[in-house]
Design an enzyme around this catalytic site. Structure first.
Site, PDB file in Angstrom:
ATOM      1  N   CYS A 101       0.291   5.709  10.178  1.00 37.30           N
ATOM      2  CA  CYS A 101       1.250   5.226  10.507  1.00 37.30           C
ATOM      3  C   CYS A 101       0.668   3.477  11.125  1.00 37.30           C
ATOM      4  CB  CYS A 101       2.435   6.334  11.557  1.00 37.30           C
ATOM      5  SG  CYS A 101       3.378   7.098  10.603  1.00 37.30           S
ATOM      6  N   GLU A 106       0.506  -0.826  -0.435  1.00 34.38           N
ATOM      7  CA  GLU A 106       0.035   0.008   0.215  1.00 34.38           C
ATOM      8  C   GLU A 106       1.052   1.163  -0.116  1.00 34.38           C
ATOM      9  OE1 GLU A 106      -3.809  -1.808   2.621  1.00 34.38           O
ATOM     10  OE2 GLU A 106      -2.329  -0.493   3.543  1.00 34.38           O
ATOM     11  N   GLY A 116       7.080  -2.273   5.464  1.00 37.93           N
ATOM     12  CA  GLY A 116       8.009  -2.667   5.254  1.00 37.93           C
ATOM     13  C   GLY A 116      10.120  -2.030   5.434  1.00 37.93           C
ATOM     14  N   GLU A 117      10.584  -2.701   5.839  1.00 39.75           N
ATOM     15  CA  GLU A 117      12.065  -1.924   6.461  1.00 39.75           C
ATOM     16  C   GLU A 117      13.250  -1.151   5.785  1.00 39.75           C
ATOM     17  OE1 GLU A 117      13.323  -0.824   9.435  1.00 39.75           O
ATOM     18  OE2 GLU A 117      15.105  -0.299   8.709  1.00 39.75           O
ATOM     19  N   SER A 129      12.820   5.259   7.322  1.00 40.33           N
ATOM     20  CA  SER A 129      12.290   5.763   8.840  1.00 40.33           C
ATOM     21  C   SER A 129      13.157   3.687   9.104  1.00 40.33           C
ATOM     22  CB  SER A 129      11.178   6.005   9.312  1.00 40.33           C
ATOM     23  OG  SER A 129      10.482   5.487   9.888  1.00 40.33           O
ATOM     24  N   CYS A 161       3.021  -2.862  15.316  1.00 42.45           N
ATOM     25  CA  CYS A 161       2.503  -2.268  14.128  1.00 42.45           C
ATOM     26  C   CYS A 161       2.077  -3.821  13.440  1.00 42.45           C
ATOM     27  CB  CYS A 161       3.648  -2.215  13.396  1.00 42.45           C
ATOM     28  SG  CYS A 161       4.215  -1.628  11.552  1.00 42.45           S
ATOM     29  N   CYS A 208       7.270  -5.867  14.970  1.00 37.91           N
ATOM     30  CA  CYS A 208       6.801  -5.249  15.824  1.00 37.91           C
ATOM     31  C   CYS A 208       5.506  -5.132  15.898  1.00 37.91           C
ATOM     32  CB  CYS A 208       7.246  -3.355  15.548  1.00 37.91           C
ATOM     33  SG  CYS A 208       9.154  -3.333  15.072  1.00 37.91           S
ATOM     34  N   SER A 230      12.893   5.191  14.694  1.00 39.03           N
ATOM     35  CA  SER A 230      11.978   4.329  15.528  1.00 39.03           C
ATOM     36  C   SER A 230      12.011   3.576  16.889  1.00 39.03           C
ATOM     37  CB  SER A 230      10.882   3.279  14.774  1.00 39.03           C
ATOM     38  OG  SER A 230      10.811   3.914  13.535  1.00 39.03           O
ATOM     39  N   LEU A 231      12.689   4.518  17.811  1.00 37.84           N
ATOM     40  CA  LEU A 231      12.812   4.028  19.230  1.00 37.84           C
ATOM     41  C   LEU A 231      11.749   3.880  19.949  1.00 37.84           C
ATOM     42  CD1 LEU A 231      16.033   3.904  20.300  1.00 37.84           C
ATOM     43  CD2 LEU A 231      15.512   6.511  21.588  1.00 37.84           C
ATOM     44  N   HIS A 232      10.602   3.953  20.514  1.00 41.29           N
ATOM     45  CA  HIS A 232      10.010   3.666  21.046  1.00 41.29           C
ATOM     46  C   HIS A 232       9.865   3.561  22.189  1.00 41.29           C
ATOM     47  CE1 HIS A 232       7.727   4.417  17.279  1.00 41.29           C
ATOM     48  NE2 HIS A 232       8.082   3.460  16.539  1.00 41.29           N
ATOM     49  N   CYS A 259       4.000   8.775   1.278  1.00 39.03           N
ATOM     50  CA  CYS A 259       4.367   7.503   2.272  1.00 39.03           C
ATOM     51  C   CYS A 259       4.516   5.774   1.109  1.00 39.03           C
ATOM     52  CB  CYS A 259       3.373   7.218   3.652  1.00 39.03           C
ATOM     53  SG  CYS A 259       4.065   6.578   4.539  1.00 39.03           S
ATOM     54  N   ASN A 296      -1.898   4.319  16.838  1.00 41.53           N
ATOM     55  CA  ASN A 296      -3.227   4.033  15.991  1.00 41.53           C
ATOM     56  C   ASN A 296      -3.071   3.041  16.256  1.00 41.53           C
ATOM     57  OD1 ASN A 296      -3.125   6.473  14.161  1.00 41.53           O
ATOM     58  ND2 ASN A 296      -1.623   5.559  13.584  1.00 41.53           N
ATOM     59  N   CYS A 306       6.701  -7.471   6.258  1.00 37.85           N
ATOM     60  CA  CYS A 306       8.336  -6.914   7.111  1.00 37.85           C
ATOM     61  C   CYS A 306       7.725  -7.809   7.926  1.00 37.85           C
ATOM     62  CB  CYS A 306       7.610  -5.545   7.742  1.00 37.85           C
ATOM     63  SG  CYS A 306       8.731  -4.461   8.569  1.00 37.85           S
TER      64      CYS A 306
HETATM   65  N1  SAH Z   1       9.665  -0.172   9.048  1.00 30.66           N
HETATM   66  C1  SAH Z   1      10.198   1.486   9.400  1.00 30.66           C
HETATM   67  C2  SAH Z   1       9.219   2.067   8.727  1.00 30.66           C
HETATM   68  C3  SAH Z   1       7.940   1.563   8.569  1.00 30.66           C
HETATM   69  S1  SAH Z   1       6.613   2.517  10.002  1.00 30.66           S
HETATM   70  C4  SAH Z   1       9.721   1.685  10.855  1.00 30.66           C
HETATM   71  O1  SAH Z   1       9.615   0.650  11.470  1.00 30.66           O
HETATM   72  O2  SAH Z   1      10.699   3.015  10.968  1.00 30.66           O
HETATM   73  C5  SAH Z   1       6.639   3.946   9.743  1.00 30.66           C
HETATM   74  C6  SAH Z   1       6.465   4.315  11.183  1.00 30.66           C
HETATM   75  O3  SAH Z   1       4.770   4.365  11.890  1.00 30.66           O
HETATM   76  C7  SAH Z   1       7.522   4.144  12.414  1.00 30.66           C
HETATM   77  O4  SAH Z   1       7.743   5.026  13.062  1.00 30.66           O
HETATM   78  C8  SAH Z   1       6.758   2.908  13.396  1.00 30.66           C
HETATM   79  O5  SAH Z   1       7.438   2.218  14.070  1.00 30.66           O
HETATM   80  C9  SAH Z   1       5.579   3.742  13.263  1.00 30.66           C
HETATM   81  N2  SAH Z   1       3.995   2.948  13.881  1.00 30.66           N
HETATM   82  C10 SAH Z   1       4.315   1.287  13.359  1.00 30.66           C
HETATM   83  N3  SAH Z   1       2.918   0.637  13.974  1.00 30.66           N
HETATM   84  C11 SAH Z   1       2.196   2.259  14.471  1.00 30.66           C
HETATM   85  C12 SAH Z   1       1.232   1.922  15.030  1.00 30.66           C
HETATM   86  N4  SAH Z   1       0.838   1.179  15.171  1.00 30.66           N
HETATM   87  N5  SAH Z   1       0.999   3.159  15.631  1.00 30.66           N
HETATM   88  C13 SAH Z   1       1.901   4.360  15.183  1.00 30.66           C
HETATM   89  N6  SAH Z   1       2.810   4.709  14.650  1.00 30.66           N
HETATM   90  C14 SAH Z   1       3.168   3.416  14.423  1.00 30.66           C
END
Ligand code: SAH
Length: 386
Positions: A376, A122, A197-198, A231, A149, A146, A254-256, A135, A333, A142
């Protein structure tokens, strides 16, 4: 979409049973070679191979990168007799839109694409009053697993080819150029590798894509590198390699979570490269490129949104200097099957205030497209036809 049961059982504070990391794709078939996969020299060589004069390569590039078309009927400067055959050889159809969903009065558009082997990805186009952002997906599925996601729950089907990524971009340029998005004809300003994807796990293809994005028309799309964001979950060696490419794209990490215990749960690749190693690689990227790095932080209620975690994050970033980084918290999200939710508004405000209090520029990322599962982390094109 069918969500693996382990994902639906994940809860804050529960013992989680994460999906395994998946480094190798399930599928290996390659899409047909396309004009957009080729370097400038290879384009000329393939035109000659097709029995045409070398200068036709430039004409084809102009059609593709300046007029965003691969349709022989629009290529009236090519000989009528060979036009169709040449276009068919150079521009095999790689992606086919099978579903288009709109939100925000048609200014947010999510497209589901079927690829040659029926893998699905998508892309999401977002038009704002003064800019446009696409985007794109870099892989089908992927492998980074995570748990919060949607794409992470699918596993990795395969890497996309350069042209499969560029075709998503061309479609956006074309829709904007033809005035198909409300607001009149426009150009695409920003591109983020934040779809499925990554990107750094498909390094060669995304670098070739970036080169084509920044090459001036007609050799490429003439975008500005700083308006392209890669990203990553934090593939440290690839982040360091990216720093040396000499193309100053924006890097988002993407630290989190600022602590290894939690980050290893939220971003499983953290078991390979720790928080500190990952932030060091981000800082290195800034040192080499001069580009300020973005830290992505999905705020998950009662999971990673504590004040002390904001403080620890600020401390770890400041320990590596000032002015090199900014933080983008994103309200989570919610994805189907997970009971994780976004942090409460006051908690979000407090998190932001604590980072700003430490002098770190912090802006909440918008969640446009969430109502069409286009924000995202929500992209989860189904693997198999029901
Ligand atoms: N694989 C890459 C790029 C794809 S996701 C990465 O992880 O960075 C793009 C961003 O959306 C990343 O920061 C990811 O952590 C974030 N993301 C993934 N799932 C999400 C969710 N459910 N709500 C908000 N952000 C999310």
């Amino acid at each position: 979409m069918s969500v693996p049961s382990s994902a639906s059982q994940v809860r804050p504070g529960d013992e989680t049973r994460p999906l395994p990391l998946q480094m190798a794709p399930r599928r290996r078939g390659k899409p047909p070679r396309h004009f957009a996969d080729l370097s400038a020299d290879e384009r000329v060589a393939s035109v000659i191979e097709a029995g045409e004069k070398p200068f036709r390569a430039k004409q084809l590039a102009t059609h593709y990168f300046t007029h965003f078309t691969s349709d022989p009927d629009e290529m009236t400067d090519l000989p009528a007799a060979t036009r169709a055959a040449l276009a068919e050889t150079m521009f095999p159809q790689l992606i086919r839109p099978t579903k288009v969903m709109e939100a925000d009065g048609g200014t947010t558009v999510k497209t589901l694409w079927h690829l040659f082997d029926d893998a699905k990805v998508e892309s999401v186009l977002m038009r704002y009053p003064n800019r446009t952002t696409l985007c794109v997906s870099s892989q089908a599925g992927c492998g980074m697993a995570c748990p919060f996601c949607a794409t992470g729950q699918l596993g990795l089907t395969r890497n996309l080819s350069t042209a499969e990524i560029l075709e998503q971009v061309r479609a956006a340029f074309r829709a904007l150029d033809r005035g198909e998005i409300p607001g009149g004809p426009a150009r695409l300003n920003n591109l983020v590798f934040m779809g499925m994807g990554e990107p750094l796990a498909n390094y060669k293809a995304i670098m070739e894509t970036v080169r084509a994005l920044v090459a001036p028309q007609p050799d490429g799309l003439g975008m500005s590198a700083r308006n392209i964001t890669v990203s990553t979950v934090g593939l440290v060696p690839a982040m360091r390699k990216l720093a040396d490419e000499g193309i100053p794209v924006t890097l988002a990490l993407s630290l989190h979570a600022p602590d290894d215990d939690l980050r290893s749960e939220l971003v499983p690749i953290n078991t390979r490269w720790s928080v500190d190693e990952t932030i060091d690689a981000a800082r290195h990227y800034y040192e080499v490129t001069g580009r300020r790095v973005s830290i992505e932080y999905a705020l998950i209620k009662d999971m990673n949104d504590h004040g002390w975690r904001a403080d620890l994050l600020g401390k770890k970033l400041n320990a590596r200097g000032k002015g090199w980084v900014h933080v983008n918290p994103i309200p989570l999200n919610p994805t189907p099957g997970s009971i994780w939710t976004a942090s409460d508004r006051e908690v979000e405000d407090e998190f932001v205030a604590r980072l700003r209090g430490q002098g770190i520029p912090t802006t909440i990322r918008d969640t446009r497209g969430s109502d069409i599962d286009g924000a995202c982390g929500q992209l989860a094109a189904e693997e198999d036809d029901e």
